[in-house]
Design a protein around this motif. Sequence first.
Motif, PDB file in Angstrom:
ATOM      1  N   ASN A  20       0.735  -1.387  -0.459  1.00 17.81           N
ATOM      2  CA  ASN A  20       0.149   0.048   0.193  1.00 17.81           C
ATOM      3  C   ASN A  20       0.895   0.984   0.010  1.00 17.81           C
ATOM      4  O   ASN A  20       0.772   2.204   0.481  1.00 17.81           O
ATOM      5  N   LEU A  21       1.925   1.211  -0.364  1.00 17.24           N
ATOM      6  CA  LEU A  21       2.936   2.425  -0.328  1.00 17.24           C
ATOM      7  C   LEU A  21       2.097   3.249  -1.479  1.00 17.24           C
ATOM      8  O   LEU A  21       2.608   4.614  -1.487  1.00 17.24           O
ATOM      9  N   ILE A  22       1.370   3.213  -2.580  1.00 20.62           N
ATOM     10  CA  ILE A  22       0.917   4.451  -3.480  1.00 20.62           C
ATOM     11  C   ILE A  22       0.320   5.542  -2.729  1.00 20.62           C
ATOM     12  O   ILE A  22       0.018   6.253  -3.017  1.00 20.62           O
ATOM     13  N   HIS A  23      -0.817   4.457  -1.715  1.00 21.61           N
ATOM     14  CA  HIS A  23      -1.278   5.672  -0.598  1.00 21.61           C
ATOM     15  C   HIS A  23       0.052   6.601  -0.254  1.00 21.61           C
ATOM     16  O   HIS A  23      -1.103   7.799   0.558  1.00 21.61           O
ATOM     17  N   PHE A  24       1.180   6.620   0.169  1.00 27.96           N
ATOM     18  CA  PHE A  24       1.656   7.730   0.223  1.00 27.96           C
ATOM     19  C   PHE A  24       1.986   8.688  -0.249  1.00 27.96           C
ATOM     20  O   PHE A  24       2.209   9.614  -0.013  1.00 27.96           O
ATOM     21  N   VAL A  25       1.582   8.458  -1.568  1.00 27.82           N
ATOM     22  CA  VAL A  25       1.855   9.546  -2.051  1.00 27.82           C
ATOM     23  C   VAL A  25       0.289  10.351  -2.541  1.00 27.82           C
ATOM     24  O   VAL A  25      -0.558  10.229  -3.228  1.00 27.82           O
ATOM     25  N   ASN A  26       0.229  11.114  -1.686  1.00 22.98           N
ATOM     26  CA  ASN A  26      -0.930  12.114  -1.183  1.00 22.98           C
ATOM     27  C   ASN A  26      -0.675  13.460  -1.416  1.00 22.98           C
ATOM     28  O   ASN A  26       0.885  14.034  -1.792  1.00 22.98           O
ATOM     29  N   ILE A  61      -2.300  19.905  -7.638  1.00 20.70           N
ATOM     30  CA  ILE A  61      -2.513  18.344  -6.716  1.00 20.70           C
ATOM     31  C   ILE A  61      -3.839  17.991  -6.656  1.00 20.70           C
ATOM     32  O   ILE A  61      -3.347  16.363  -7.083  1.00 20.70           O
ATOM     33  N   GLU A  62      -4.397  17.777  -6.637  1.00 15.26           N
ATOM     34  CA  GLU A  62      -6.034  17.539  -7.065  1.00 15.26           C
ATOM     35  C   GLU A  62      -5.766  17.206  -7.903  1.00 15.26           C
ATOM     36  O   GLU A  62      -6.466  15.622  -7.887  1.00 15.26           O
ATOM     37  N   ASN A  63      -5.903  17.675  -8.880  1.00 12.34           N
ATOM     38  CA  ASN A  63      -5.789  17.068 -10.486  1.00 12.34           C
ATOM     39  C   ASN A  63      -5.134  15.986 -10.693  1.00 12.34           C
ATOM     40  O   ASN A  63      -5.418  15.230 -11.757  1.00 12.34           O
ATOM     41  N   LEU A  64      -3.616  16.199  -9.895  1.00 11.42           N
ATOM     42  CA  LEU A  64      -2.602  15.234  -9.815  1.00 11.42           C
ATOM     43  C   LEU A  64      -2.810  13.747 -10.198  1.00 11.42           C
ATOM     44  O   LEU A  64      -2.681  12.629 -10.340  1.00 11.42           O
ATOM     45  N   ILE A  65      -3.463  13.898  -8.447  1.00 10.56           N
ATOM     46  CA  ILE A  65      -3.862  12.432  -7.235  1.00 10.56           C
ATOM     47  C   ILE A  65      -5.091  11.761  -8.132  1.00 10.56           C
ATOM     48  O   ILE A  65      -4.879  10.880  -8.435  1.00 10.56           O
TER      49      ILE A  65
END
Length: 337
Positions: A20-26, A61-65
Motif C-alpha cells: 500500500n505504498l501508493i497511498h503515501f503519494v498523497n 495537486i488534486e488533479n494530479l492525484i
Amino acid sequence: MENERKDIKYYAQRNIKVENLIHFVNKERLKEQHRKQQRNKASGIDKMTKDEYEISLEDNIENLIERMKKFSYKPLPVRRTYIPKANGKLRPLGIPAYEDKLVQGVMADILNEIYECKFLECSYGFRPKRSCHQAIREINQRIMINKVNYILDCDIKGFFDNVDHKWLMKFLEHDINDKVFLRYINRFLISGYMEDMKYYETDKGTPQGGLISPILANVYLHYVLDLFFEKYIKPKLKGEAYLVRYADDFIIMFQYENEAKQVYQLLIKRLAKFGLKMEQDKTRILPFGRFKGTKETFDFLGFMHYNGTTRNGKYTVGHKMSKKKKETKTTGNYKMD
C-alpha cells in the motif's frame, strides 16, 4: 506524515514486503515536495515553473492525484541537456517536467524509508547523514589501521545509462508488494527523453537528473555489488578486504594481491550478468598502504590519495584535490576531521 514513515520503516526493518505504498503519494507529501523545489530552476518539456504551478496549487495537486488514481498519469519524457565533466567531456542530464519532479520526489522519499535500514555500511552516496568525506575517512582509517596492501580501483562503464530495467524491477519486487507503486516507477524508467525536438525511447538506464535516480541506483548496486561482496566474496577470502562505494564509484582494499586479482575477475562476470561492464582501461590493482609505501596514487571522489609521512616520519595517507577537480592552479589539500 511521521506515522507513515514509522509504518514503512517498521515493515522494512523486519524484511516484510511493504504494501500500500501508493497511498503515501498523497496531497500532503506532494505539497511538501512542491515547497522543496527551488525557484528559477530549468524546466522540463512542459516549461512549467514553480511559480506558475503555485498559482493554482490546490487544484493542480488534486488533479494530479485524481489522474494517478485513474492510471491516466504518465510521466513526460525528460528534456535532455548536457553539463561539462571534470575531464572536459559532457555528461547527459535529464530535466523532468514539473509534476514529474513532485511525484519522483515523493516516491524517492518512500524508497529511502524502505531501504535505508537495508543498505550496508559500505555505501555512502545519496544517503541521509552520509557524505563523500565520510567515505574518504573510512578509506583513510582502513588503510591506517587494518591490513591493507592493495587497492582495486574500479570504474563501471556508463552505469546510469546501462541499468537493466527488468533486474531493477525484480530487486524492487523483492521488498515491495504494491503493483501500482512499482508500475509508476517503471513508467518513469521508460518515459524516454527529448533532444533537439526528437523523442528517444529508453529501454535501459536511469535518467541522471531525476530525483528518483539516486535511490534506484543504490538499490541496484546494493543487490549487484554490496551484498555480493559482503555475503558471498568476503567470507571466502583468507585476508582482509573492505569495500567502499559512493553511488557507482567504488574501491576495494585488500590484504593480498592474489585475492584482489581473483575478486576483479569475479566482479567482471558479476557485473556482466546485470548488464554492466567494468571499464578495464580505468580499473587497476595497485600496491598501497603503510607496508607498501610506493609512489602509486589513486583518485576517488575528487581527491588524489597517496602514501605520505608525517613530520615525525610516520606513515600517513595523504589526500589532495585531484587534477580533474581542480578549478584553479592552486592545489587544495583535504584534511581529515
